[in-house]
Design a protein around this motif. Structure first.
Motif, PDB file in Angstrom:
ATOM      1  N   ARG A   1       1.990 -33.830 -71.211  1.00  0.00           N
ATOM      2  CA  ARG A   1       0.167 -33.679 -70.299  1.00  0.00           C
ATOM      3  C   ARG A   1       0.141 -35.457 -69.866  1.00  0.00           C
ATOM      4  O   ARG A   1       0.563 -36.161 -70.993  1.00  0.00           O
ATOM      5  N   THR A   2      -0.093 -36.035 -68.832  1.00  0.00           N
ATOM      6  CA  THR A   2      -0.214 -36.982 -68.433  1.00  0.00           C
ATOM      7  C   THR A   2      -1.815 -37.154 -67.694  1.00  0.00           C
ATOM      8  O   THR A   2      -1.671 -35.935 -67.205  1.00  0.00           O
TER       9      THR A   2
ATOM     10  N   GLY B   1      -8.509 -38.712 -65.468  1.00  0.00           N
ATOM     11  CA  GLY B   1      -8.631 -38.303 -66.515  1.00  0.00           C
ATOM     12  C   GLY B   1     -10.117 -37.397 -66.652  1.00  0.00           C
ATOM     13  O   GLY B   1     -10.233 -37.169 -66.952  1.00  0.00           O
ATOM     14  N   ALA B   2     -10.883 -38.099 -64.777  1.00  0.00           N
ATOM     15  CA  ALA B   2     -12.145 -37.186 -65.462  1.00  0.00           C
ATOM     16  C   ALA B   2     -12.257 -35.936 -65.405  1.00  0.00           C
ATOM     17  O   ALA B   2     -13.225 -35.436 -65.503  1.00  0.00           O
ATOM     18  N   GLY B   3     -11.164 -35.434 -64.210  1.00  0.00           N
ATOM     19  CA  GLY B   3     -11.346 -33.801 -64.345  1.00  0.00           C
ATOM     20  C   GLY B   3     -12.333 -33.981 -62.431  1.00  0.00           C
ATOM     21  O   GLY B   3     -12.123 -32.395 -62.152  1.00  0.00           O
ATOM     22  N   VAL B   4     -13.469 -35.055 -62.121  1.00  0.00           N
ATOM     23  CA  VAL B   4     -13.229 -34.866 -61.143  1.00  0.00           C
ATOM     24  C   VAL B   4     -13.638 -35.706 -59.936  1.00  0.00           C
ATOM     25  O   VAL B   4     -13.042 -36.820 -60.618  1.00  0.00           O
ATOM     26  N   VAL B   5     -14.008 -36.528 -59.266  1.00  0.00           N
ATOM     27  CA  VAL B   5     -13.718 -36.853 -57.820  1.00  0.00           C
ATOM     28  C   VAL B   5     -15.266 -37.636 -57.191  1.00  0.00           C
ATOM     29  O   VAL B   5     -16.066 -35.810 -57.229  1.00  0.00           O
TER      30      VAL B   5
ATOM     31  N   ILE C   1      -2.409 -33.569 -65.879  1.00  0.00           N
ATOM     32  CA  ILE C   1      -0.661 -32.726 -65.525  1.00  0.00           C
ATOM     33  C   ILE C   1      -0.229 -32.710 -66.361  1.00  0.00           C
ATOM     34  O   ILE C   1       0.368 -33.326 -67.185  1.00  0.00           O
ATOM     35  N   ALA C   2       0.185 -31.232 -66.258  1.00  0.00           N
ATOM     36  CA  ALA C   2       1.036 -31.279 -66.990  1.00  0.00           C
ATOM     37  C   ALA C   2       2.685 -30.186 -66.686  1.00  0.00           C
ATOM     38  O   ALA C   2       2.605 -30.149 -65.500  1.00  0.00           O
ATOM     39  N   GLN C   3       3.227 -30.951 -66.857  1.00  0.00           N
ATOM     40  CA  GLN C   3       4.809 -30.705 -67.157  1.00  0.00           C
ATOM     41  C   GLN C   3       5.734 -30.742 -67.993  1.00  0.00           C
ATOM     42  O   GLN C   3       5.800 -30.889 -69.420  1.00  0.00           O
ATOM     43  N   THR C   4       6.611 -29.497 -67.539  1.00  0.00           N
ATOM     44  CA  THR C   4       7.298 -28.883 -68.793  1.00  0.00           C
ATOM     45  C   THR C   4       8.612 -29.388 -68.160  1.00  0.00           C
ATOM     46  O   THR C   4       9.110 -29.285 -67.466  1.00  0.00           O
TER      47      THR C   4
END
Length: 372
Positions: free
Chosen positions: A182-183, A190-194, A168-171
């Motif tokens: 980025r966290t 962090g896998a990008g999938v569920v 997740i990006a935070q600006t």
């Protein structure tokens, strides 16, 4: 306290490629990992320093800012950056299975963890080294789902929170402009999938335990506490992650015949008064063979006789150490009349004064008692 140059910490040039940086980081992190160096505060601090250094130069954006401004991220002196978000915690996640460092996008799998086993060898094994097959239970990719984690190995669903990015990006706005942190995605870790339908065998964990035999070649000269490193024999990674390593801690079983001081062995023998006084030739037990021992005449109690090359070899090859034989001269606890008379004659022939208190002995009192 100002942070050290991250390139210096990792031992790489400023022109090092991303792969070179990652390789240096992984090598040092495994070397100084707290599990490999228990109860070693210095190693733990070094491990944290390595992680902090890679958190800067392992991220293209942070590396570019450091190369341009010479400071760690958006803090002028770099003192507090790693205490907050985006610092050492993210790096620990990266190394042990969280989001991968660098530039955003989905992570490249999760590395397998390291394993440790302890084995015991004999003192004889130390002389020539030994091959040993050991059973190691390690995590491997689930055979039912091929390491995917879903029932039947069907493709998992894209994470709706991070849209498959794993982060997740935070600006936020800083004095140098906009900064993006980025966290790890909290939904997919962090896998990008569920995984909606987990594999019934591994329950979605993607790995399963399996016992495997691993052959160890233990070299001559090892000491208790020595650690062998077997690369790639730890738990398997998932999603393309690297396997962990196996660390083998060696214990050399104590041999009651000997005391060990690195390559030197010490043993003790008992000698009679006659052997010590007149000398003798004996056969004694060495660590791997029988040995001839020459007892010089007039050997004193606790005298040491050194047998060259009858000890243990050094770890990296070379001449064996020595065996030191400590002599214990036995004094008879009981004497009959004839034996006592011979000792009295020996004392007289040697010009020795008869020991005081001899008349108090129940055995010798009648023989040596004063005449009335």
């Amino acid at each position: 306290m100002a942070q050290r140059d991250p390139y210096e910490v990792l031992g790489v040039a400023r022109t090092a490629s991303a792969d070179e940086l990652k390789s240096a980081y992984r090598r040092l992190a495994r070397q100084y990992h707290p599990d490999v160096n228990p109860n070693d505060p210095a190693a733990e601090e070094k491990f944290k320093e390595i992680g902090e250094a890679y958190a800067v130069v392992g991220d293209p954006e942070r590396r570019a800012r450091y190369d341009q401004f010479g400071v760690l991220d958006d803090q002028p002196q770099g003192a507090d950056f790693f205490a907050g978000g985006g610092g050492i915690n993210d790096l620990f996640d990266m190394f042990f299975g969280g989001a991968a460092g660098g530039g955003g996008g989905r992570r490249q799998g999760r590395d397998g963890s390291d394993l440790r086993i302890d084995i015991t060898i004999s003192l004889t094994d130390v002389i020539n080294g030994v091959k040993r097959d050991v059973d190691v239970t390690r995590q491997i990719a689930c055979e039912a789902c091929q390491g995917v984690g879903t029932e039947g190995g069907t493709p998992p669903d894209r994470c709706p929170t991070c849209n498959g990015q794993g982060v997740i990006a935070q600006t936020r706005n800083t004095f140098m402009g906009q900064m993006t942190t980025r966290t790890t995605c909290p939904t997919c870790a962090g896998a990008g999938v569920v995984i909606k339908t987990p594999c019934s065998v591994c329950r979605g964990r993607q790995v399963m335990p399996r016992m495997e035999k691993t052959e160890l070649n233990i070299p001559p000269g090892v000491e208790s506490g020595a650690t062998m490193h077997v690369g790639g024999k730890g738990n398997e990674g998932v999603g393309g992650g690297h396997p962990g390593d196996l660390y083998v801690v060696i214990d050399v079983k104590r041999d009651s015949r000997f005391e060990r001081d690195r390559q030197t062995l010490v043993t003790h023998i008992d000698l009679t008064f006659a052997q010590a006084a007149l000398g003798d030739e004996l056969e004694i037990e060495g660590v791997d063979s029988s040995l001839e021992l020459d007892i010089p005449a007039g050997t004193q109690p606790n005298a040491q006789i050194r047998i060259k090359g009858a000890g243990l070899p050094p770890l990296h090859g070379g001449r064996r150490g020595d065996l030191v034989v400590v002599c214990n001269v036995l004094v008879p606890k009981k004497l009959d009349a004839a034996q006592a008379e011979l000792i009295r004659q020996l004392a007289a022939a040697s010009g020795e004064e008869l020991p005081k208190g001899h008349e108090k002995s129940s055995l010798l009192g009648g023989l040596f008692g004063k005449k009335h």
